[in-house]
Design a protein around this motif. Structure first.
Motif, PDB file in Angstrom:
ATOM      1  N   LEU A 147      -7.763  51.501 -15.871  1.00 54.63           N
ATOM      2  CA  LEU A 147      -6.663  50.573 -16.107  1.00 54.63           C
ATOM      3  C   LEU A 147      -5.909  50.310 -14.801  1.00 54.63           C
ATOM      4  N   THR A 148      -5.680  51.349 -14.028  1.00 51.92           N
ATOM      5  CA  THR A 148      -5.028  51.187 -12.733  1.00 51.92           C
ATOM      6  C   THR A 148      -5.847  50.257 -11.841  1.00 51.92           C
ATOM      7  N   GLY A 149      -7.145  50.450 -11.798  1.00 49.08           N
ATOM      8  CA  GLY A 149      -8.017  49.597 -10.999  1.00 49.08           C
ATOM      9  C   GLY A 149      -8.041  48.167 -11.500  1.00 49.08           C
ATOM     10  N   LEU A 150      -8.098  47.988 -12.804  1.00 49.28           N
ATOM     11  CA  LEU A 150      -8.103  46.652 -13.397  1.00 49.28           C
ATOM     12  C   LEU A 150      -6.823  45.893 -13.051  1.00 49.28           C
ATOM     13  N   LEU A 151      -5.693  46.562 -13.169  1.00 48.88           N
ATOM     14  CA  LEU A 151      -4.424  45.915 -12.827  1.00 48.88           C
ATOM     15  C   LEU A 151      -4.364  45.588 -11.338  1.00 48.88           C
ATOM     16  N   GLY A 152      -4.937  46.438 -10.499  1.00 47.80           N
ATOM     17  CA  GLY A 152      -5.002  46.154  -9.067  1.00 47.80           C
ATOM     18  C   GLY A 152      -5.833  44.913  -8.784  1.00 47.80           C
ATOM     19  N   MET A 153      -6.960  44.770  -9.493  1.00 48.36           N
ATOM     20  CA  MET A 153      -7.795  43.578  -9.297  1.00 48.36           C
ATOM     21  C   MET A 153      -7.067  42.313  -9.744  1.00 48.36           C
ATOM     22  N   ILE A 154      -6.355  42.402 -10.861  1.00 47.43           N
ATOM     23  CA  ILE A 154      -5.601  41.247 -11.345  1.00 47.43           C
ATOM     24  C   ILE A 154      -4.522  40.877 -10.332  1.00 47.43           C
ATOM     25  N   ASP A 155      -3.845  41.876  -9.802  1.00 45.88           N
ATOM     26  CA  ASP A 155      -2.821  41.621  -8.788  1.00 45.88           C
ATOM     27  C   ASP A 155      -3.429  40.966  -7.558  1.00 45.88           C
ATOM     28  N   ASP A 156      -4.594  41.453  -7.121  1.00 41.90           N
ATOM     29  CA  ASP A 156      -5.270  40.867  -5.956  1.00 41.90           C
ATOM     30  C   ASP A 156      -5.614  39.395  -6.185  1.00 41.90           C
ATOM     31  N   ILE A 157      -5.972  39.051  -7.415  1.00 46.38           N
ATOM     32  CA  ILE A 157      -6.305  37.660  -7.746  1.00 46.38           C
ATOM     33  C   ILE A 157      -5.052  36.784  -7.733  1.00 46.38           C
ATOM     34  N   LEU A 158      -3.948  37.277  -8.309  1.00 41.91           N
ATOM     35  CA  LEU A 158      -2.738  36.470  -8.457  1.00 41.91           C
ATOM     36  C   LEU A 158      -1.882  36.392  -7.195  1.00 41.91           C
ATOM     37  N   ARG A 159      -1.841  37.445  -6.398  1.00 38.45           N
ATOM     38  CA  ARG A 159      -0.907  37.534  -5.262  1.00 38.45           C
ATOM     39  C   ARG A 159      -0.955  36.324  -4.325  1.00 38.45           C
ATOM     40  N   PRO A 160      -2.113  35.785  -3.949  1.00 41.37           N
ATOM     41  CA  PRO A 160      -2.101  34.630  -3.036  1.00 41.37           C
ATOM     42  C   PRO A 160      -1.421  33.382  -3.615  1.00 41.37           C
ATOM     43  N   TYR A 161      -1.248  33.342  -4.924  1.00 40.83           N
ATOM     44  CA  TYR A 161      -0.647  32.185  -5.576  1.00 40.83           C
ATOM     45  C   TYR A 161       0.853  32.344  -5.820  1.00 40.83           C
ATOM     46  N   LEU A 162       1.425  33.501  -5.506  1.00 40.82           N
ATOM     47  CA  LEU A 162       2.846  33.730  -5.756  1.00 40.82           C
ATOM     48  C   LEU A 162       3.683  32.697  -5.011  1.00 40.82           C
ATOM     49  N   VAL A 163       4.695  32.193  -5.674  1.00 42.80           N
ATOM     50  CA  VAL A 163       5.532  31.135  -5.105  1.00 42.80           C
ATOM     51  C   VAL A 163       6.044  31.492  -3.708  1.00 42.80           C
ATOM     52  N   PRO A 164       6.576  32.704  -3.485  1.00 42.43           N
ATOM     53  CA  PRO A 164       7.097  32.971  -2.135  1.00 42.43           C
ATOM     54  C   PRO A 164       6.022  33.083  -1.055  1.00 42.43           C
ATOM     55  N   LEU A 165       4.762  33.231  -1.451  1.00 43.83           N
ATOM     56  CA  LEU A 165       3.696  33.471  -0.477  1.00 43.83           C
ATOM     57  C   LEU A 165       2.814  32.267  -0.206  1.00 43.83           C
ATOM     58  N   ARG A 166       2.624  31.408  -1.188  1.00 40.94           N
ATOM     59  CA  ARG A 166       1.651  30.325  -1.044  1.00 40.94           C
ATOM     60  C   ARG A 166       2.185  29.218  -0.151  1.00 40.94           C
ATOM     61  N   THR A 167       1.421  28.883   0.869  1.00 46.15           N
ATOM     62  CA  THR A 167       1.838  27.835   1.800  1.00 46.15           C
ATOM     63  C   THR A 167       1.065  26.533   1.595  1.00 46.15           C
ATOM     64  N   ASP A 168      -0.083  26.601   0.938  1.00 44.01           N
ATOM     65  CA  ASP A 168      -0.923  25.413   0.739  1.00 44.01           C
ATOM     66  C   ASP A 168      -0.765  24.851  -0.673  1.00 44.01           C
ATOM     67  N   VAL A 169       0.473  24.668  -1.110  1.00 39.67           N
ATOM     68  CA  VAL A 169       0.755  24.267  -2.486  1.00 39.67           C
ATOM     69  C   VAL A 169       0.368  22.802  -2.693  1.00 39.67           C
ATOM     70  N   PRO A 170      -0.538  22.533  -3.650  1.00 39.50           N
ATOM     71  CA  PRO A 170      -0.887  21.141  -3.951  1.00 39.50           C
ATOM     72  C   PRO A 170       0.330  20.368  -4.467  1.00 39.50           C
ATOM     73  N   GLU A 171       0.309  19.079  -4.257  1.00 35.37           N
ATOM     74  CA  GLU A 171       1.434  18.227  -4.635  1.00 35.37           C
ATOM     75  C   GLU A 171       1.735  18.287  -6.135  1.00 35.37           C
ATOM     76  N   ASP A 172       0.729  18.452  -6.969  1.00 30.64           N
ATOM     77  CA  ASP A 172       0.942  18.452  -8.420  1.00 30.64           C
ATOM     78  C   ASP A 172       1.123  19.856  -9.003  1.00 30.64           C
ATOM     79  N   ALA A 173       1.363  20.857  -8.150  1.00 30.82           N
ATOM     80  CA  ALA A 173       1.537  22.233  -8.621  1.00 30.82           C
ATOM     81  C   ALA A 173       2.937  22.431  -9.203  1.00 30.82           C
ATOM     82  N   LEU A 174       3.028  23.302 -10.182  1.00 34.44           N
ATOM     83  CA  LEU A 174       4.294  23.709 -10.779  1.00 34.44           C
ATOM     84  C   LEU A 174       4.326  25.237 -10.823  1.00 34.44           C
TER      85      LEU A 174
END
Length: 185
Positions: A147-174
């Protein structure tokens, strides 16, 4: 790529500062949408600008928010200083555990408030957003380590999309809320 991690909060006083309904909502709002004035926050969270300003100053005392530079120099917006927060493992210290429990309850309430707001306003959304939205629940057979590993993988997938981190935000993103709860059933 090493992306910033959420701030680990284990100090009982910092947990107490966070464990307030309006403060949780304010902080999550700033993390989700970026710098905002107290007046802008008030309109979103259903409070007054003066009340939001007071609670934002309380969050600032513990370093969760600070003032951002403003273009016009009049009212300076507040910004979240981190990409989120993490309370870590449940503490054996009763004082810390009480604050952790209170904060988790507030986070669950905020997640539920956001889900209800989505349901109440879904008729206003374009079809592509309705098709993309999902409320899933899964039951998995895992060990604590898995479970710890699974949550780590999910975090790794989502982290690049976090609002404070993403710099290449498409125009139609919300900003989209993704909440994950994982615990033994």
């Amino acid at each position: 790529m090493d992306l910033p991690q959420p701030r680990r909060v284990s100090d009982v006083d910092a947990l107490k500062a966070l464990a307030h309904p309006l403060r949780v909502t304010l902080l999550q709002h700033l993390v989700a949408v970026g710098p905002r004035t107290a007046s802008e926050c008030a309109a979103e969270v259903g409070s007054t600008a003066s009340n939001c300003s007071w609670h934002l100053r309380q969050l600032a005392k513990f370093g969760f928010v600070d003032r951002a530079e403003a273009g016009d120099g009049r009212e300076r917006p507040w910004r979240a200083t981190e990409v989120g927060f993490d309370i870590g493992a449940f503490s054996e210290d009763p004082a810390v555990r009480t604050q952790q429990d209170a904060l988790i309850a507030l986070q669950l309430n905020e997640d539920n408030r956001l889900a209800q707001r989505f349901l109440d306003r879904q008729h206003e959304l374009p079809g592509e957003w309705l098709r993309a939205a999902a409320l899933h629940g899964y039951t998995v057979n895992v060990t604590a380590e898995e479970l710890t590993g699974l949550l780590g993988m999910i975090d790794d997938i989502l982290r690049p999309y976090l609002v404070p981190l993403r710099t290449d935000v498409p125009e139609d993103a919300l900003p989209a809320h993704v909440g994950i709860r994982a615990f033994p059933r």
